[in-house]
Design an enzyme around this catalytic site. Structure first.
Site, PDB file in Angstrom:
ATOM      1  N   LYS A 163       0.835  -1.207   0.000  1.00 36.48           N
ATOM      2  CA  LYS A 163       0.000   0.000   0.000  1.00 36.48           C
ATOM      3  C   LYS A 163       0.868   1.255   0.000  1.00 36.48           C
ATOM      4  O   LYS A 163       0.644   2.185  -0.773  1.00 36.48           O
ATOM      5  CB  LYS A 163      -0.919  -0.003   1.239  1.00 36.48           C
ATOM      6  CG  LYS A 163      -1.940  -1.110   1.129  1.00 36.48           C
ATOM      7  CD  LYS A 163      -2.332  -1.668   2.455  1.00 36.48           C
ATOM      8  CE  LYS A 163      -3.131  -2.938   2.257  1.00 36.48           C
ATOM      9  NZ  LYS A 163      -2.385  -4.053   1.616  1.00 36.48           N
ATOM     10  N   GLU A 250      -8.018  -6.512  -0.066  1.00 43.04           N
ATOM     11  CA  GLU A 250      -7.365  -7.824  -0.259  1.00 43.04           C
ATOM     12  C   GLU A 250      -7.809  -8.703   0.897  1.00 43.04           C
ATOM     13  O   GLU A 250      -7.415  -8.465   2.042  1.00 43.04           O
ATOM     14  CB  GLU A 250      -5.839  -7.677  -0.236  1.00 43.04           C
ATOM     15  CG  GLU A 250      -5.277  -6.777  -1.310  1.00 43.04           C
ATOM     16  CD  GLU A 250      -5.341  -7.385  -2.696  1.00 43.04           C
ATOM     17  OE1 GLU A 250      -5.778  -8.548  -2.826  1.00 43.04           O
ATOM     18  OE2 GLU A 250      -4.988  -6.689  -3.646  1.00 43.04           O
ATOM     19  N   CYS A 284      -2.905 -15.703   3.240  1.00 39.46           N
ATOM     20  CA  CYS A 284      -4.180 -15.565   2.522  1.00 39.46           C
ATOM     21  C   CYS A 284      -4.223 -16.474   1.310  1.00 39.46           C
ATOM     22  O   CYS A 284      -5.253 -17.070   1.016  1.00 39.46           O
ATOM     23  CB  CYS A 284      -4.374 -14.117   2.107  1.00 39.46           C
ATOM     24  SG  CYS A 284      -2.989 -13.435   1.196  1.00 39.46           S
ATOM     25  N   GLU A 462      -3.123  -5.272  -6.285  1.00 36.73           N
ATOM     26  CA  GLU A 462      -1.884  -4.673  -5.799  1.00 36.73           C
ATOM     27  C   GLU A 462      -0.739  -5.205  -6.675  1.00 36.73           C
ATOM     28  O   GLU A 462      -0.931  -6.136  -7.445  1.00 36.73           O
ATOM     29  CB  GLU A 462      -1.671  -5.028  -4.323  1.00 36.73           C
ATOM     30  CG  GLU A 462      -2.757  -4.390  -3.445  1.00 36.73           C
ATOM     31  CD  GLU A 462      -2.512  -4.498  -1.947  1.00 36.73           C
ATOM     32  OE1 GLU A 462      -2.320  -5.617  -1.463  1.00 36.73           O
ATOM     33  OE2 GLU A 462      -2.539  -3.453  -1.267  1.00 36.73           O
TER      34      GLU A 462
HETATM   35  P1  NAD Z   1      -8.801  -8.905  10.502  1.00 40.89           P
HETATM   36  O1  NAD Z   1      -9.775  -8.645   9.418  1.00 40.89           O
HETATM   37  O2  NAD Z   1      -9.277  -9.365  11.812  1.00 40.89           O
HETATM   38  O3  NAD Z   1      -7.957  -7.560  10.813  1.00 40.89           O
HETATM   39  C1  NAD Z   1      -7.285  -6.860   9.799  1.00 40.89           C
HETATM   40  C2  NAD Z   1      -7.052  -5.434  10.268  1.00 40.89           C
HETATM   41  O4  NAD Z   1      -8.315  -4.767  10.356  1.00 40.89           O
HETATM   42  C3  NAD Z   1      -6.424  -5.320  11.652  1.00 40.89           C
HETATM   43  O5  NAD Z   1      -5.527  -4.242  11.667  1.00 40.89           O
HETATM   44  C4  NAD Z   1      -7.626  -5.036  12.540  1.00 40.89           C
HETATM   45  O6  NAD Z   1      -7.288  -4.389  13.757  1.00 40.89           O
HETATM   46  C5  NAD Z   1      -8.430  -4.128  11.623  1.00 40.89           C
HETATM   47  N1  NAD Z   1      -9.851  -4.010  11.942  1.00 40.89           N
HETATM   48  C6  NAD Z   1     -10.643  -4.844  12.666  1.00 40.89           C
HETATM   49  N2  NAD Z   1     -11.909  -4.387  12.686  1.00 40.89           N
HETATM   50  C7  NAD Z   1     -11.927  -3.231  11.974  1.00 40.89           C
HETATM   51  C8  NAD Z   1     -12.948  -2.292  11.629  1.00 40.89           C
HETATM   52  N3  NAD Z   1     -14.217  -2.439  12.027  1.00 40.89           N
HETATM   53  N4  NAD Z   1     -12.612  -1.230  10.856  1.00 40.89           N
HETATM   54  C9  NAD Z   1     -11.346  -1.069  10.415  1.00 40.89           C
HETATM   55  N5  NAD Z   1     -10.326  -1.929  10.720  1.00 40.89           N
HETATM   56  C10 NAD Z   1     -10.624  -2.994  11.487  1.00 40.89           C
HETATM   57  O7  NAD Z   1      -7.749  -9.911   9.888  1.00 40.89           O
HETATM   58  P2  NAD Z   1      -6.520 -10.628  10.615  1.00 40.89           P
HETATM   59  O8  NAD Z   1      -7.040 -11.679  11.540  1.00 40.89           O
HETATM   60  O9  NAD Z   1      -5.596  -9.604  11.155  1.00 40.89           O
HETATM   61  O10 NAD Z   1      -5.813 -11.331   9.347  1.00 40.89           O
HETATM   62  C11 NAD Z   1      -6.248 -12.530   8.803  1.00 40.89           C
HETATM   63  C12 NAD Z   1      -7.144 -12.307   7.589  1.00 40.89           C
HETATM   64  O11 NAD Z   1      -6.485 -11.475   6.642  1.00 40.89           O
HETATM   65  C13 NAD Z   1      -7.435 -13.596   6.861  1.00 40.89           C
HETATM   66  O12 NAD Z   1      -8.779 -13.645   6.479  1.00 40.89           O
HETATM   67  C14 NAD Z   1      -6.553 -13.523   5.633  1.00 40.89           C
HETATM   68  O13 NAD Z   1      -6.978 -14.284   4.551  1.00 40.89           O
HETATM   69  C15 NAD Z   1      -6.576 -12.073   5.342  1.00 40.89           C
HETATM   70  N6  NAD Z   1      -5.420 -11.703   4.518  1.00 40.89           N
HETATM   71  C16 NAD Z   1      -5.615 -11.398   3.188  1.00 40.89           C
HETATM   72  C17 NAD Z   1      -4.523 -11.111   2.373  1.00 40.89           C
HETATM   73  C18 NAD Z   1      -4.679 -10.766   0.918  1.00 40.89           C
HETATM   74  O14 NAD Z   1      -3.781 -10.156   0.353  1.00 40.89           O
HETATM   75  N7  NAD Z   1      -5.765 -11.123   0.270  1.00 40.89           N
HETATM   76  C19 NAD Z   1      -3.247 -11.128   2.910  1.00 40.89           C
HETATM   77  C20 NAD Z   1      -3.089 -11.451   4.258  1.00 40.89           C
HETATM   78  C21 NAD Z   1      -4.186 -11.728   5.047  1.00 40.89           C
END
Ligand code: NAD
Length: 481
Positions: A163, A250, A284, A462
């Site tokens: 990003k 993502e 992911c 991305e």
């Molecule tokens: P998560 O969705 O719980 O959290 C991601 C981020 O969002 C954290 O910083 C969290 O604090 C923040 N967040 C939580 N609630 C929010 C809200 N209401 N508003 C704004 N931000 C908020 O995910 P996680 O447990 O940290 O990571 C695992 C997930 O991420 C898995 O589903 C995985 O597949 C996904 N992921 C996707 C990719 C991709 O490129 N597609 C890469 C890595 C991880």
């Protein structure tokens, strides 16, 4: 007993300095729960406001820095990030849980993203122009403004750079919210990068969902770059809707690996297993379900289990560990519940590998392989995000394509074959952002390939020019003659 030595205090990064705050949360080592790795600021909407307002002020001059100069600064940031790996990769291991080479890979991939993005700046801003008797038209790429970046814990460095690099290269400024489960190494790296740039171009605010919500709904934020779970993304979209912000999302995946009947099993397993178990499956685009032709099923499953049984699970700093613990309690509970649920089904779940002595009190889960499992079973259809993998038998190509696509997700996917043309023909029928032939791991990524998902795996792309395009608007200007 709680270990309290060397506890870092990590404040918000507002401009060039880490602020001191009243309220901190502990970050514990998920592989040694008595070890407090850092104390990290718990932010408030007021902290978000301070960071966004500074980023907004910095935007007015950063957008006018010539693109070539911004590219040079990104290259300097890349050097800084590469240097960070030496002291910060071990810290990332302790807060994240993954093994050292995985943390080093996170820094190396992040460095590569900065370098590659810098290399694309030349020509990116050249306007498309038309000049005729009626008009002079100029279509110019302009930055959007302040970018809110929200990232998860699983690969925090590269997911941030995916990003930050395109945002900064195109003249935007950024406020990032890391995950509370891996905030320390990332913030220290970002402080070193921020100090190479004008004050306010890069900022960090820590916190939980309320801080994420304040950031993604802030009226001065014009773009949200979010990586995380699909359920969280629904909240982010709702937050951004209030002021109609542009979004790149993502999200989660349930990546199928489709094995064809001409596969070289040994060669395939060498590569495929990395795609299943790296970072204990918490990636992911990890392989999350494997489809094997019924005629090969027993042979493939036996060879698969034999290899998996060689894995050793231990603390991430133990050089004998193949992989480390899961990152946090919620993840541990979710994966262990999934394992227990599968034990109560008709599928055969086998626990393999061994625990090293370094695997003490932490969120350790041994690798599990689920054999004789149906395509429709919960373990096949969810994003398990852990070291548990279903092997599913299929009868013909039409069936396996239908099953591969039978998912709300569409992030990565792979086809395993010795016949490239056959592999390409299957790949073209899979609904996914990426399909790899004979690989499905970090090594499959190429920065020239846009990365992202279809269906509920995300919106936008991305990497590369596609990634940069997400951070600019087309400004169309016409002189009517
Ligand atoms: P998560 O969705 O719980 O959290 C991601 C981020 O969002 C954290 O910083 C969290 O604090 C923040 N967040 C939580 N609630 C929010 C809200 N209401 N508003 C704004 N931000 C908020 O995910 P996680 O447990 O940290 O990571 C695992 C997930 O991420 C898995 O589903 C995985 O597949 C996904 N992921 C996707 C990719 C991709 O490129 N597609 C890469 C890595 C991880």
């Amino acid at each position: 007993m709680t270990t309290t030595h060397d506890v870092l205090s990590i404040g918000h990064l507002i401009g060039h300095t880490l602020t001191d705050v009243d309220n901190y949360d502990e970050v514990r080592d998920p592989g040694r729960l008595d070890d407090i790795v850092a104390r990290v600021a718990v932010g408030t909407p007021a902290d978000v406001n301070q960071a966004v307002e500074l980023a907004h002020r910095a935007f007015t001059s950063w957008r006018n820095v010539p693109p070539a100069e911004r590219a040079q600064l990104l290259l300097r940031a890349a050097d800084v990030l590469a240097d960070c790996a030496e002291d910060l990769a071990p810290l990332l291991v302790r807060e994240h849980g993954g093994v050292l080479w995985e943390a080093q890979t996170d820094f190396a991939l992040g460095t590569g993203v900065l370098q590659h993005t810098a290399s694309l700046v030349d020509g990116f801003f050249t306007p498309v122009q038309y000049d005729d008797e009626q008009s002079f038209i100029s279509i110019e790429r302009v930055p959007r403004g302040v970018v809110a970046a929200v990232v998860p814990w699983n690969m925090p460095v590269v997911l941030t750079m995916m990003k930050l690099a395109p945002a900064l290269a195109t003249g935007n400024t950024i406020v990032l919210k890391p995950s509370p489960f891996a905030p320390a190494a990332l913030t220290l790296a970002l402080q070193r990068i921020a100090q190479q740039l004008p004050e306010g171009v890069v900022n960090v605010v820590h916190g939980n969902a309320d801080v994420g919500q304040a950031l993604t709904s802030h009226p001065l934020v014009r773009k949200v770059g979010f990586t995380g779970g699909t359920a969280t993304a629904r909240h982010v979209m709702a937050s951004a809707a209030g002021t109609i912000k542009n979004l790149t999302l993502e999200l989660g995946g349930n990546d199928p690996a489709v094995v064809l009947d001409d596969v070289d099993i040994d060669a395939a397993l060498d590569r495929m297993l990395k795609g299943v178990f790296t970072r204990s499956g918490q990636i992911c685009f990890a392989v999350k379900r494997i489809y094997v032709p019924r005629s090969l099923y027993g042979t493939f499953a036996d060879a698969f289990c034999e290899r998996v049984d060689q894995y050793a699970v231990g603390h991430g700093l133990d050089e004998n560990a193949s992989f480390g613990p899961l990152n946090n309690k919620a993840q541990f509970d979710s994966v262990t519940n999934l394992i227990e649920g599968t034990k109560n089904s008709s599928a055969k779940i086998v626990q393999l590998g061994k625990k090293l002595d370094s695997a003490g009190d932490g969120y350790y889960v041994l690798p599990h392989v689920v054999r004789d499992v149906e395509h429709s079973a919960p373990i096949s259809s969810c994003e398990q995000f852990g070291p548990v993998i279903p092997l599913i038998a299929y009868d013909d190509e039409a069936q396996v394509i239908e099953w591969a696509n039978d998912s709300e997700y569409g992030l990565g996917s792979s086809v395993w074959t010795t016949d490239t043309d056959r592999g390409l023909a299957i790949a073209r029928q899979i609904e996914a952002g990426s399909t790899f032939i004979n690989s499905h791991a970090f090594e499959s990524l190429d920065l020239r390939m846009p990365f992202g998902g279809v269906k509920q795996s995300g919106i936008g792309r991305e990497f590369g020019e596609a990634g940069m395009s997400e951070y600019v608007e087309d400004h169309a200007i016409r002189v009517v003659k």
